[in-house]
Design a protein around this motif. Structure first.
Motif, short mmCIF file in Angstrom:
data_model
loop_
_atom_site.label_atom_id
_atom_site.label_comp_id
_atom_site.label_asym_id
_atom_site.label_seq_id
_atom_site.Cartn_x
_atom_site.Cartn_y
_atom_site.Cartn_z
N VAL A 181 -6.69 -13.42 -1.90
CA VAL A 181 -6.58 -11.97 -1.70
C VAL A 181 -5.37 -11.46 -2.48
O VAL A 181 -4.25 -11.97 -2.30
CB VAL A 181 -6.42 -11.65 -0.20
N PRO A 182 -5.55 -10.48 -3.35
CA PRO A 182 -4.42 -9.96 -4.14
C PRO A 182 -3.28 -9.49 -3.23
O PRO A 182 -3.51 -8.81 -2.22
CB PRO A 182 -5.03 -8.78 -4.91
N VAL A 183 -2.06 -9.85 -3.61
CA VAL A 183 -0.88 -9.48 -2.82
C VAL A 183 -0.76 -7.95 -2.72
O VAL A 183 -0.31 -7.41 -1.70
CB VAL A 183 0.39 -10.08 -3.44
N GLY A 184 -1.17 -7.26 -3.75
CA GLY A 184 -1.05 -5.81 -3.76
C GLY A 184 -1.82 -5.14 -2.64
O GLY A 184 -1.40 -4.07 -2.15
N GLN A 185 -2.93 -5.74 -2.21
CA GLN A 185 -3.70 -5.15 -1.12
C GLN A 185 -2.92 -5.19 0.19
O GLN A 185 -2.89 -4.22 0.96
CB GLN A 185 -5.04 -5.87 -0.96
N ALA A 186 -2.28 -6.33 0.46
CA ALA A 186 -1.47 -6.45 1.67
C ALA A 186 -0.27 -5.51 1.61
O ALA A 186 0.09 -4.87 2.60
CB ALA A 186 -1.01 -7.90 1.86
N GLU A 187 0.36 -5.41 0.44
CA GLU A 187 1.51 -4.53 0.30
C GLU A 187 1.11 -3.06 0.48
O GLU A 187 1.84 -2.27 1.10
CB GLU A 187 2.15 -4.74 -1.08
N ALA A 188 -0.06 -2.69 -0.03
CA ALA A 188 -0.53 -1.32 0.13
C ALA A 188 -0.83 -1.02 1.59
O ALA A 188 -0.53 0.08 2.09
CB ALA A 188 -1.79 -1.11 -0.71
N ALA A 189 -1.40 -2.01 2.29
CA ALA A 189 -1.69 -1.81 3.72
C ALA A 189 -0.41 -1.65 4.52
O ALA A 189 -0.32 -0.83 5.43
CB ALA A 189 -2.51 -3.00 4.24
N ARG A 190 0.60 -2.43 4.18
CA ARG A 190 1.90 -2.30 4.87
C ARG A 190 2.54 -0.96 4.55
O ARG A 190 3.23 -0.36 5.40
CB ARG A 190 2.83 -3.45 4.47
N ALA A 191 2.34 -0.48 3.32
CA ALA A 191 2.96 0.78 2.90
C ALA A 191 2.41 1.98 3.67
O ALA A 191 3.11 2.98 3.85
CB ALA A 191 2.75 0.99 1.40
N ILE A 192 1.17 1.88 4.15
CA ILE A 192 0.60 3.01 4.91
C ILE A 192 0.84 2.86 6.41
O ILE A 192 0.29 3.61 7.21
CB ILE A 192 -0.91 3.16 4.63
N GLY A 193 1.67 1.88 6.77
CA GLY A 193 2.11 1.77 8.15
C GLY A 193 1.40 0.76 9.02
O GLY A 193 1.64 0.71 10.23
N LEU A 194 0.54 -0.09 8.45
CA LEU A 194 -0.13 -1.10 9.25
C LEU A 194 0.82 -2.25 9.57
O LEU A 194 1.65 -2.64 8.73
CB LEU A 194 -1.35 -1.65 8.51
N SER A 195 0.71 -2.79 10.77
CA SER A 195 1.54 -3.94 11.15
C SER A 195 0.98 -5.20 10.51
O SER A 195 -0.11 -5.21 9.94
CB SER A 195 1.53 -4.10 12.67
N PHE A 196 1.73 -6.31 10.62
CA PHE A 196 1.27 -7.57 10.02
C PHE A 196 -0.06 -8.00 10.61
O PHE A 196 -0.97 -8.41 9.88
CB PHE A 196 2.31 -8.67 10.24
N SER A 197 -0.20 -7.90 11.93
CA SER A 197 -1.45 -8.32 12.57
C SER A 197 -2.62 -7.45 12.12
O SER A 197 -3.74 -7.94 11.94
CB SER A 197 -1.32 -8.28 14.10
N GLN A 198 -2.37 -6.16 11.93
CA GLN A 198 -3.44 -5.27 11.46
C GLN A 198 -3.82 -5.58 10.02
O GLN A 198 -5.00 -5.56 9.66
CB GLN A 198 -2.99 -3.81 11.59
N VAL A 199 -2.81 -5.84 9.18
CA VAL A 199 -3.09 -6.20 7.79
C VAL A 199 -3.93 -7.47 7.74
O VAL A 199 -4.92 -7.56 6.99
CB VAL A 199 -1.78 -6.40 7.01
N LEU A 200 -3.55 -8.43 8.58
CA LEU A 200 -4.27 -9.71 8.59
C LEU A 200 -5.70 -9.52 9.09
O LEU A 200 -6.65 -10.03 8.49
CB LEU A 200 -3.53 -10.70 9.50
N ARG A 201 -5.85 -8.75 10.16
CA ARG A 201 -7.16 -8.59 10.80
C ARG A 201 -8.10 -7.69 10.00
O ARG A 201 -9.30 -7.95 9.91
CB ARG A 201 -6.97 -8.02 12.20
N LEU A 202 -7.56 -6.64 9.40
CA LEU A 202 -8.41 -5.63 8.76
C LEU A 202 -8.56 -5.82 7.26
O LEU A 202 -9.58 -5.39 6.68
CB LEU A 202 -7.85 -4.23 9.04
N VAL A 203 -7.57 -6.41 6.61
CA VAL A 203 -7.59 -6.49 5.15
C VAL A 203 -7.73 -7.92 4.64
O VAL A 203 -8.61 -8.23 3.82
CB VAL A 203 -6.29 -5.86 4.56
#
Length: 221
Positions: free
Chosen positions: A117-139
């Protein structure tokens, strides 16, 4: 030539093998996913636990783990997992041992999927306010599972064959019945071919179906 087969419950033994494989697969997928989340998580203690668990368990023979569940947990500590009969207790403990062992390989298969999974997707998800668990679960995990279907298929096939180790603690699955039949009948080659064919029937369709699924759900980069 085949008359003696009616004296043995071959289908029942393979049904026990299927139950062992299915229950262990579900448990391993759940625990393995949790371990993968620990290994990529931000908490050093959890990362350390996940790494230690995988590295230790992968290097312990499955037979040792299965025997420990019976000799250590059942006979020494009297842990029966709610079972009243010894046969049921051994079955549940065998499932536990298979989960403990197989989840380490599930974790590594998922971690390899997470790495795709591209790192940029996780970073973008964190940038919009998602928590680590949400990033992991949703992205991350949805894409990781799609990328890891192939490795997970190999783990499932290996798990199905590893259920034969449960015979070491008296679980009435296919390998235990094969041993009994070989001891009682002078048909070593025939009996071996029958049980080899039975495992091919269990594992070959699994590999073909999940291989097709893997191609269908693969993430196009």
């Amino acid at each position: 030539m085949f008359d003696f087969l009616s004296d043995y419950d071959i289908l029942g033994a393979f049904w026990t093998t299927v139950q062992l494989a299915l229950l262990s697969a579900v448990g391993s997928l759940i625990w393995g996913t949790m371990l993968a989340a620990m290994r990529v998580g931000p908490v050093p203690l959890m990362r350390g636990f996940g790494t230690a668990y995988v590295n230790i368990v992968r290097n312990i023979p499955l037979t040792v783990i299965i025997l420990f569940t019976s000799l250590g947990l059942y006979q020494t500590l009297n842990i029966t997992l709610g079972a009243e009969r010894s046969e049921t207790a051994n079955f549940r403990l065998a499932v536990l041992g298979l989960i403990v062992y197989t989840s380490a390989f599930v974790c590594e298969a998922l971690r390899s999927g997470i790495n795709t999974v591209p790192v940029g997707q996780a970073e973008a998800a964190r940038a919009i306010g998602l928590s680590f668990s949400q990033v992991l679960r949703l992205v991350v995990l949805p894409q990781a599972f799609r990328s890891a279907v192939g490795p997970l298929t190999n783990v499932l096939i290996a798990l199905t064959k590893n259920t034969t180790v449960a015979a070491a603690i008296g679980v009435a699955e296919a390998a235990l019945l094969m041993k009994e039949m070989i001891e009682n009948e002078a048909q070593l080659l025939l009996i071996s071919m029958i049980f080899a064919f039975g495992f091919v029937v269990l594992t070959l369709p699994t590999g073909l179906i999940l291989g097709w699924v893997g191609k269908k759900v693969a993430v196009k980069r």
